[in-house]
Design an enzyme around this catalytic site. Structure first.
Site, PDB file in Angstrom:
ATOM      1  N   LYS A  31     -16.944   2.698  -1.740  1.00  0.00           N
ATOM      2  CA  LYS A  31     -18.028   2.567  -0.981  1.00  0.00           C
ATOM      3  C   LYS A  31     -19.228   2.605  -1.901  1.00  0.00           C
ATOM      4  O   LYS A  31     -19.338   3.646  -2.794  1.00  0.00           O
ATOM      5  CB  LYS A  31     -18.111   3.206   0.195  1.00  0.00           C
ATOM      6  CG  LYS A  31     -16.998   2.954   0.906  1.00  0.00           C
ATOM      7  CD  LYS A  31     -16.845   4.140   2.307  1.00  0.00           C
ATOM      8  CE  LYS A  31     -15.640   3.864   3.053  1.00  0.00           C
ATOM      9  NZ  LYS A  31     -15.322   5.035   3.781  1.00  0.00           N
ATOM     10  N   GLU A  82       0.714  -4.992   4.299  1.00  0.00           N
ATOM     11  CA  GLU A  82      -0.118  -5.362   5.390  1.00  0.00           C
ATOM     12  C   GLU A  82      -0.517  -6.807   4.911  1.00  0.00           C
ATOM     13  O   GLU A  82      -0.527  -7.016   3.722  1.00  0.00           O
ATOM     14  CB  GLU A  82      -1.568  -4.439   5.273  1.00  0.00           C
ATOM     15  CG  GLU A  82      -1.338  -3.328   5.816  1.00  0.00           C
ATOM     16  CD  GLU A  82      -2.522  -2.333   6.140  1.00  0.00           C
ATOM     17  OE1 GLU A  82      -3.705  -2.660   5.525  1.00  0.00           O
ATOM     18  OE2 GLU A  82      -2.566  -1.272   6.734  1.00  0.00           O
ATOM     19  N   LYS A  98       0.733  -1.061   0.103  1.00  0.00           N
ATOM     20  CA  LYS A  98       0.025   0.106  -0.288  1.00  0.00           C
ATOM     21  C   LYS A  98       0.910   1.472  -0.033  1.00  0.00           C
ATOM     22  O   LYS A  98       1.987   1.259   0.554  1.00  0.00           O
ATOM     23  CB  LYS A  98      -0.852  -0.077   1.287  1.00  0.00           C
ATOM     24  CG  LYS A  98      -1.863  -1.216   1.279  1.00  0.00           C
ATOM     25  CD  LYS A  98      -2.811  -1.150   2.607  1.00  0.00           C
ATOM     26  CE  LYS A  98      -3.982  -0.096   2.663  1.00  0.00           C
ATOM     27  NZ  LYS A  98      -4.872  -0.414   3.919  1.00  0.00           N
ATOM     28  N   ARG A 108     -11.791  14.437   8.098  1.00  0.00           N
ATOM     29  CA  ARG A 108     -12.841  15.459   7.314  1.00  0.00           C
ATOM     30  C   ARG A 108     -14.258  14.610   7.670  1.00  0.00           C
ATOM     31  O   ARG A 108     -14.337  13.489   8.237  1.00  0.00           O
ATOM     32  CB  ARG A 108     -12.499  15.367   6.074  1.00  0.00           C
ATOM     33  CG  ARG A 108     -12.540  14.028   5.390  1.00  0.00           C
ATOM     34  CD  ARG A 108     -12.271  14.036   3.770  1.00  0.00           C
ATOM     35  NE  ARG A 108     -11.952  12.697   3.482  1.00  0.00           N
ATOM     36  CZ  ARG A 108     -12.762  11.648   3.230  1.00  0.00           C
ATOM     37  NH1 ARG A 108     -14.223  11.810   3.566  1.00  0.00           N
ATOM     38  NH2 ARG A 108     -12.288  10.667   2.643  1.00  0.00           N
TER      39      ARG A 108
HETATM   40  P1  ADP Z   1      -8.099   4.292   0.520  1.00  0.00           P
HETATM   41  O1  ADP Z   1      -7.701   5.600   1.395  1.00  0.00           O
HETATM   42  O2  ADP Z   1      -7.458   4.255  -0.842  1.00  0.00           O
HETATM   43  O3  ADP Z   1      -9.318   4.284   0.274  1.00  0.00           O
HETATM   44  P2  ADP Z   1      -7.853   2.290   2.559  1.00  0.00           P
HETATM   45  O4  ADP Z   1      -6.578   1.868   3.393  1.00  0.00           O
HETATM   46  O5  ADP Z   1      -8.721   2.952   3.234  1.00  0.00           O
HETATM   47  O6  ADP Z   1      -7.363   3.000   1.270  1.00  0.00           O
HETATM   48  O7  ADP Z   1      -8.478   0.766   1.954  1.00  0.00           O
HETATM   49  C1  ADP Z   1      -9.675   0.941   1.380  1.00  0.00           C
HETATM   50  C2  ADP Z   1     -10.291  -0.519   1.331  1.00  0.00           C
HETATM   51  O8  ADP Z   1      -9.252  -1.435   0.613  1.00  0.00           O
HETATM   52  C3  ADP Z   1     -10.668  -0.761   2.530  1.00  0.00           C
HETATM   53  O9  ADP Z   1     -11.959  -0.412   2.721  1.00  0.00           O
HETATM   54  C4  ADP Z   1     -10.550  -2.261   1.914  1.00  0.00           C
HETATM   55  O10 ADP Z   1     -11.846  -2.791   1.422  1.00  0.00           O
HETATM   56  C5  ADP Z   1      -9.523  -2.548   1.341  1.00  0.00           C
HETATM   57  N1  ADP Z   1      -8.331  -2.945   2.128  1.00  0.00           N
HETATM   58  C6  ADP Z   1      -7.329  -1.976   2.899  1.00  0.00           C
HETATM   59  N2  ADP Z   1      -6.317  -2.659   3.615  1.00  0.00           N
HETATM   60  C7  ADP Z   1      -6.755  -4.150   3.325  1.00  0.00           C
HETATM   61  C8  ADP Z   1      -6.232  -5.266   3.774  1.00  0.00           C
HETATM   62  N3  ADP Z   1      -4.880  -5.152   4.849  1.00  0.00           N
HETATM   63  N4  ADP Z   1      -6.716  -6.637   3.705  1.00  0.00           N
HETATM   64  C9  ADP Z   1      -7.769  -6.470   2.877  1.00  0.00           C
HETATM   65  N5  ADP Z   1      -8.423  -5.378   2.175  1.00  0.00           N
HETATM   66  C10 ADP Z   1      -7.960  -4.097   2.686  1.00  0.00           C
END
Ligand code: ADP
Length: 447
Positions: free
Chosen positions: A237, A200, A158, A291
């Protein structure tokens, strides 16, 4: 309290903020691009200033133009909404340097949470549980291999600066790791100008559960319970619920206490959302949004609170004026995001709205800036409305949402309303039995 606020956004959220201002007796200044001259937020605001051509970088992201608009109209504060400049720490700092109030947290906290690596280490120090993974930034592919072997495949690479699901790549096995590493870094560099990445464990069946919090400038922090935002397509979402079908009130209280204690120690102020993946009874923090969230209305419905009003009050230096025990939860709320997209291919469908007739009746709320004859411009996000329902139970909320979706008329452009209808009648959805992977599988099935 402020007497005039500039709203640095467009669409439904600009209207949402404008409505809160009006109820507080605050005058509003709308800003708009040349593509939005006929937009509803421009029509309803007390004053409107054109800040540039259609492309967001020249208008809604144009800091100099927005600050000039605030200065010439005599606005005292700026509400950034979501998206655009809402999580831009430099913007928050510049606003304050001009003697105006930024309606949101401090620039320092925005910056801290904008870097997901710093966000995770900070939360860990404050006692919030994390998704297993690397301790901070990965400096080499070899290090990525070591961490991946330790936490076990599949893993996710990530971007530290990530957002909107970009800069995120899965490696199912050790053979995929090098590709995921290279692709995540390249995408992060292109999208954010920063190729720092971390690792992760890729969770196989989590739910996305997030917690709404509010803090004042005096160290008081409360939470307004959780939203379940597991229904996502490409990490975006689509439908959200409050509360989560998977949580008991005791589990909510426990994570709420951990989160509010952490944010109170940080001295966090204004609105924020802590996002978690939840699996096998465990909460794992993934990121914090500093936010207002798109999906804030489901929380407003079950807690009977106006979160935008609270944001404005707190930014004006008022105290929260209530404690956690004053916050109660009533019934169930669901939000469907209505995007101007083909419901099967998801390609955006901008164009002219020939007929617009929103649903109504008991427990139905529509947050939208649409009207009959409005031309949805092709330059911005495709979300054109949010349909929110509230009812005593989840079962009744589902029935109410189905009824409201049936009443909703948007002609002239394609929307995802037919997809929402299919989701709502699915037995697994009705049982509340879904994870973050459910919607991708559902939309891939023939129908
Ligand atoms: P962004 O800021 O790009 O939206 P997030 O870290 O909030 O990224 O992650 C967005 C979505 O990606 C999460 O809601 C989940 O669906 C998926 N996701 C993120 N991290 C993981 C993980 N470690 N394992 C499985 N799915 C993940």
């Amino acid at each position: 309290m402020f007497s005039k606020i500039l709203i640095a956004n467009r669409g439904e959220i600009a209207l949402r903020i404008l409505r809160a201002c009006r109820e507080l007796g605050i005058k509003t200044v709308a800003v708009h691009s040349t593509a939005d001259e006929d937009a509803m937020h421009v029509r309803l605001a007390d004053e409107a200033v054109c800040i540039g051509p259609p492309a967001s970088r020249d208008s809604y992201l144009n800091v100099a133009a927005i600050l000039s608009a605030a200065t010439i109209t005599g606005a005292e504060a700026i509400h950034p909404g979501y998206g655009f400049l809402s999580e831009n720490a430099d913007f928050a700092e510049t606003v304050e340097a001009h003697g105006l109030t930024f309606i949101g947290p401090t620039a320092e906290h925005i910056r801290m949470m904008g870097d997901k690596i710093t966000a995770k280490t900070t939360m860990q120090m404050l006692g919030v549980p994390l998704v297993p993974g690397s301790d901070g930034e990965l400096t080499s592919l070899e290090e990525a291999r070591e961490v991946a072997d330790k936490v076990g495949y599949p893993v996710l690479i990530k971007a530290a600066a990530g957002g909107g699901g970009r800069g995120m790549k899965v490696a199912q096995t050790a053979d995929d790791l090098e590709d995921a590493w290279k692709m995540a870094r390249a995408e992060a560099r292109a999208a954010f100008g920063n190729d720092a990445v971390y690792l992760e464990k890729y969770m196989d069946r989590p739910r996305h559960i997030e917690l709404q919090i509010l803090g004042d400038n005096y160290g008081n922090v409360v939470h307004f319970g959780e939203r379940d935002c597991s229904l996502q397509r490409r990490h975006q979402k689509l439908l959200e619920e409050a509360g989560s079908p998977a949580l008991t009130p005791e589990q909510r209280d426990a994570i709420g206490q951990t989160a509010t204690q952490a944010l109170s120690k940080m001295g966090y102020r204004n609105a924020g959302t802590l996002e978690f993946l939840y699996q096998d009874g465990q909460f794992c923090f993934i990121e914090m949004n500093t936010r207002l969230q798109v999906e804030h209305p489901v929380t407003e419905m079950v807690c009977d609170v106006d979160l935008v009003r609270e944001q404005i009050r707190l930014a004006a230096g008022e105290q929260l004026g209530y404690t956690q025990k004053d916050i109660s939860f009533s019934g169930h709320a669901i939000e469907c995001r209505i995007n101007a997209e083909d419901p099967d291919s998801f390609t955006p469908c901008p164009g002219t709205v020939a007929v617009y007739h929103p649903p109504g009746g008991l427990g139905v709320r529509v947050d939208s800036a649409l009207y009959t004859g409005y031309r949805v411009p092709p330059f911005y996000d495709s979300m054109i409305a949010k349909l929110i329902v509230h009812a005593p139970t989840r079962e009744q909320a589902i029935a109410r949402m189905q009824r409201a979706l049936d009443e909703f008329v948007v002609e002239g452009i394609k929307t995802v309303i037919p997809l929402h209808r299919r989701i709502l009648e699915d037995p697994e959805f009705q049982k509340g039995d879904y994870t973050i992977h459910w919607l991708e599988q559902f939309t891939a099935k023939p129908h």
